[in-house]
Structures are given as C-alpha cells and as structure tokens.
Design an enzyme around this catalytic site. Structure first.
Site, PDB file in Angstrom:
ATOM      1  N   TYR A  59      42.029  58.232  51.658  1.00 51.52           N
ATOM      2  CA  TYR A  59      40.631  58.329  52.101  1.00 51.52           C
ATOM      3  C   TYR A  59      40.345  57.500  53.347  1.00 51.52           C
ATOM      4  O   TYR A  59      40.788  56.351  53.452  1.00 51.52           O
ATOM      5  CB  TYR A  59      39.698  57.847  50.993  1.00 51.52           C
ATOM      6  CG  TYR A  59      39.720  58.709  49.756  1.00 51.52           C
ATOM      7  CD1 TYR A  59      39.363  60.054  49.815  1.00 51.52           C
ATOM      8  CD2 TYR A  59      40.097  58.162  48.529  1.00 51.52           C
ATOM      9  CE1 TYR A  59      39.383  60.838  48.664  1.00 51.52           C
ATOM     10  CE2 TYR A  59      40.109  58.937  47.383  1.00 51.52           C
ATOM     11  CZ  TYR A  59      39.755  60.274  47.454  1.00 51.52           C
ATOM     12  OH  TYR A  59      39.769  61.044  46.324  1.00 51.52           O
ATOM     13  N   LYS A 104      43.709  35.787  24.415  1.00 49.24           N
ATOM     14  CA  LYS A 104      42.458  36.506  24.715  1.00 49.24           C
ATOM     15  C   LYS A 104      42.731  37.608  25.729  1.00 49.24           C
ATOM     16  O   LYS A 104      43.766  37.601  26.411  1.00 49.24           O
ATOM     17  CB  LYS A 104      41.426  35.522  25.275  1.00 49.24           C
ATOM     18  CG  LYS A 104      41.836  34.902  26.619  1.00 49.24           C
ATOM     19  CD  LYS A 104      40.904  33.781  27.044  1.00 49.24           C
ATOM     20  CE  LYS A 104      41.387  33.155  28.359  1.00 49.24           C
ATOM     21  NZ  LYS A 104      40.599  31.958  28.723  1.00 49.24           N
TER      22      LYS A 104
HETATM   23  C1  LIG Z   1      41.594  30.932  28.993  1.00 50.04           C
HETATM   24  C2  LIG Z   1      41.512  29.585  28.422  1.00 50.04           C
HETATM   25  C3  LIG Z   1      42.647  28.763  28.333  1.00 50.04           C
HETATM   26  C4  LIG Z   1      43.973  29.106  28.957  1.00 50.04           C
HETATM   27  O1  LIG Z   1      43.978  28.719  30.311  1.00 50.04           O
HETATM   28  P1  LIG Z   1      45.285  28.910  31.209  1.00 50.04           P
HETATM   29  O2  LIG Z   1      44.899  28.346  32.527  1.00 50.04           O
HETATM   30  O3  LIG Z   1      45.519  30.383  31.277  1.00 50.04           O
HETATM   31  O4  LIG Z   1      46.385  28.195  30.544  1.00 50.04           O
HETATM   32  C5  LIG Z   1      42.536  27.568  27.649  1.00 50.04           C
HETATM   33  N1  LIG Z   1      41.360  27.185  27.110  1.00 50.04           N
HETATM   34  C6  LIG Z   1      40.246  27.932  27.216  1.00 50.04           C
HETATM   35  C7  LIG Z   1      38.974  27.444  26.614  1.00 50.04           C
HETATM   36  C8  LIG Z   1      40.271  29.141  27.890  1.00 50.04           C
HETATM   37  O5  LIG Z   1      39.149  29.868  28.005  1.00 50.04           O
END
Ligand SMILES: *Cc1c(COP(=O)(O)O)cnc(C)c1O
Length: 363
Positions: free
Chosen positions: A256, A32
């Site tokens: 800045y 994702k």
């Molecule tokens: C993002 C996510 C993961 C992965 O989690 P990590 O801590 O990055 O391994 C697993 N399951 C779900 C439902 C997630 O949203």
C-alpha cells in the site's frame, strides 16, 4: 504456515540460570498475557517441572486457565476487575494480590478464607496501597487475619526500573512498609519486590522471592545487555512459509502507498504475517526477515495479513521459510532487532503475536 515455535527446553534452562542468579530467593515465574505470547499452560508446566516455586498472572481468568489445565502450583493474581469473583479463585487455591482497603474488605467478605498478598505502592503510582494508607491497610488485614477471614501470605511491591538510585529508594521505602506491617502484627511468609531487572541488578531488591517474566522467555530487560550476555536463550521463533514468489520489473510499486519501488528487476517473496498477527505496522520498510540464511528488510508497508520481501536475485521458492525473529545465535534476527525497528521493547514484540499464529512446542 504461520508458526511460533516455542523451545520449552530453553525456557527450562533460562529458569535454572535465573534461579541461580536469585541467590537463594524463591522464584515466581510470570505467565500473564499468555506467558508473554508463548502459551501460559505449556510454559507453566515446563517451569514448574524445573522447580519454579510460584506462578504469577495478572487476573483471575488467567489463574483459572492454569487451574483448568490441572496445574496446581501456587498462583498469585493481582489485577482485578471490580466485579471479580474472589471466592471462586480462592476455592481453587489462588492467592489474591490486594491493593487497597475496599478490595481487602471484599476479599475478606468473600466467604472463603483467602490467602492474600498485600501490595504497597513504593513508586510507579499504579496498583498498591499508598504510603498514607499503609498503617490502616495493614491493621485491617491483621484484624481480618485474627478473625480467621484471611491469611496474609505476602507483602510486595514493584520497581520502576528508572535508575539505580530510584530502585534503591523504592527498596528502602519497601523496607519501611515491611516495618509497618510488622508493627500491625503481620508476619508474612513471602516478601517480594524484584522483577527480572531487579533480580539481576538490584541486590537490595531480592528479598525472599523474585518475580521472573521476560528473562524466562530468554529476553533481556536491559538496553545494554543481550540475551546471550545474560546467559539466556530466546525461546520463541516466529516464521512463516513463503506464500508466493514473483519476478517483477524495475520500478514496481510494493504494498500500500508504494512506499517501496523496486530499484531494479528483482524477485519478491510474499510472507503471510501482518499486523493482525502482531507484526508492528511501525516496522514497515524496517523489520528484518531472514530467508535461506540471508537477512533482508521488509519492502514497504506491513499490511494486515502480509509483508513483502525483496530478495533481489536470490533463489527463493514458495514454501521456503521466512524467519522474522528467533535466537540470534542461530543467525536469525532477534526480538530486540524487531523492537528497535518498531521503536518499542522486546516484551511487546513477543506478547503481541496473535492467535492466528500457531504455537508449536519443542520439548
Ligand atoms: C509483569 C510483571 C513482572 C515481570 O516483569 P519482567 O520485567 O518481565 O521480569 C513482575 N511483577 C509484576 C507485578 C509484573 O506486573
């Protein structure tokens, strides 16, 4: 040139290491958010090549991106727009994570026979059917499955990583949800609860499949363990060519608000990365930058497109590389160092690296 080099061989090795740590559970690599900034399509190809069984994404657009690229591995997507076009995704073989009854009805009525993975809330209070709704949720799914409208491929939930007791309590509640699914007549092929932290530290959470996100990218989800301590290699190195170098007098204001004034005559190097590229403005005066093997702190504020580094009397030239983070084993700062400098977590550091930064893939 602004560049994030992504070491696909490191990602492949990380997945092999994690597959061993999963103790026989199948693996779903989470890609994702553009694979946490690393590039969803190249990462997905690399992990499927080394045997990742599943790919996980948040929404259907992310699933379509994988299919558009010709990636035909199993994919689960679980966070849906109320208007989501389930049929289009189902027709491309995307499993639908389903979190509540009305959503289940929409998926069952979408006109294509969806493979669904039913999510239950065992804590966290985000997505997933609430405990009071489990019986009806599962019974309705079982009825749709008997009628041939859906296939219930999985039942799953997600841990809060609050502490060992809370995670074990969630694992126990999840076991109750599985029992309720069984009473309703469901026999899902996939049962899963653990993300990286659960995979590595909560044996009771492993079940038949683990979902691996941050660790795939070589980063640790734990405050008390480094990447190397977990046998992982950070895959992203963020760097840029120094755009200009100038010698300035003592007392010169930098960036800045002049939060930094040069304490003595010195050399300033301009690095063309700023908050538009995902460099947290919160890391002003704190974020580490490595130039020619020496690590400095940012001088003054992070601007939209640039930061300034005071390199003292070191020899630095236009075109030299400034490395913000990478593999600390190579002597450069880590994403964890940036997380600490920005009061955030390594996940956010890599995921926020913006589209203006070119990704270059090392095979
Ligand atoms: C993002 C996510 C993961 C992965 O989690 P990590 O801590 O990055 O391994 C697993 N399951 C779900 C439902 C997630 O949203």
């Amino acid at each position: 040139m602004r560049e994030a080099t992504i070491d696909l061989a490191a990602i492949a090795r990380n997945v092999e290491t994690l597959t061993a740590a999963a103790h026989g559970a199948r693996t779903m690599v989470i890609v994702k958010a553009n694979a946490y900034g690393h590039g969803a399509v190249p990462v997905a190809r690399a992990v499927v090549d080394v045997g990742a069984d599943w790919l996980g994404v948040a929404d259907l657009d992310e699933a379509h991106e994988l299919r558009d690229a010709g990636i035909d591995a199993p994919v689960l997507a679980w966070l849906h727009d109320p208007e989501a076009d389930f049929a289009a995704a189902v027709d491309r073989g995307v499993d639908i994570g389903v979190s509540y009854l009305e959503q289940l009805e929409r998926v069952a009525a979408c006109g294509s026979r969806a493979h669904v993975q039913l999510k239950v809330d065992t804590g966290l209070s985000r997505n997933g059917a609430a405990r009071d709704d489990w019986a009806e949720f599962f019974e309705t799914a079982a009825a749709h499955e008997r009628a041939g409208r859906i296939v219930v491929r999985g039942v799953w939930s997600h841990l809060s990583n609050t502490n060992e007791d809370e995670d074990n309590a969630q694992a126990a509640d999840f076991a109750e949800a599985l029992a309720a699914a069984s009473v309703a007549g469901l026999d899902p092929e996939l049962v899963h609860l653990a993300a990286t932290a659960g995979t590595l530290r909560v044996p009771a959470a492993r079940f038949g499949l683990v979902r691996l996100g941050i660790s795939t990218y070589g980063l640790s989800p734990f405050g008390d363990a480094t990447s190397a301590g977990l046998g992982l290699t950070p895959a992203m190195e963020l760097s840029a060519s120094i755009a200009s170098v100038k010698r300035v007098a003592a007392g010169s204001g930098v960036s800045y608000g002049y939060d930094y004034r040069t304490p003595a005559e010195t050399t300033l190097a301009l690095v063309p990365l700023g908050y538009a590229d995902g460099i947290p403005r919160h890391a002003s005066s704190r974020g580490p930058v490595s130039i020619n093997g020496v690590t400095y702190r940012i001088a003054g504020r992070v601007a939209m497109d640039q930061i300034v580094v005071d390199v003292g009397d070191s020899e630095v030239s236009v075109g030299d590389r400034a490395v913000l983070f990478g593999d600390p084993a190579a002597g450069v700062p880590s994403a964890d160092d940036w997380a600490e400098a920005s009061d955030t977590i390594n996940y956010e550091i890599v995921t926020r690296i913006g589209p203006r930064v070119k990704r270059r893939y090392l095979p």
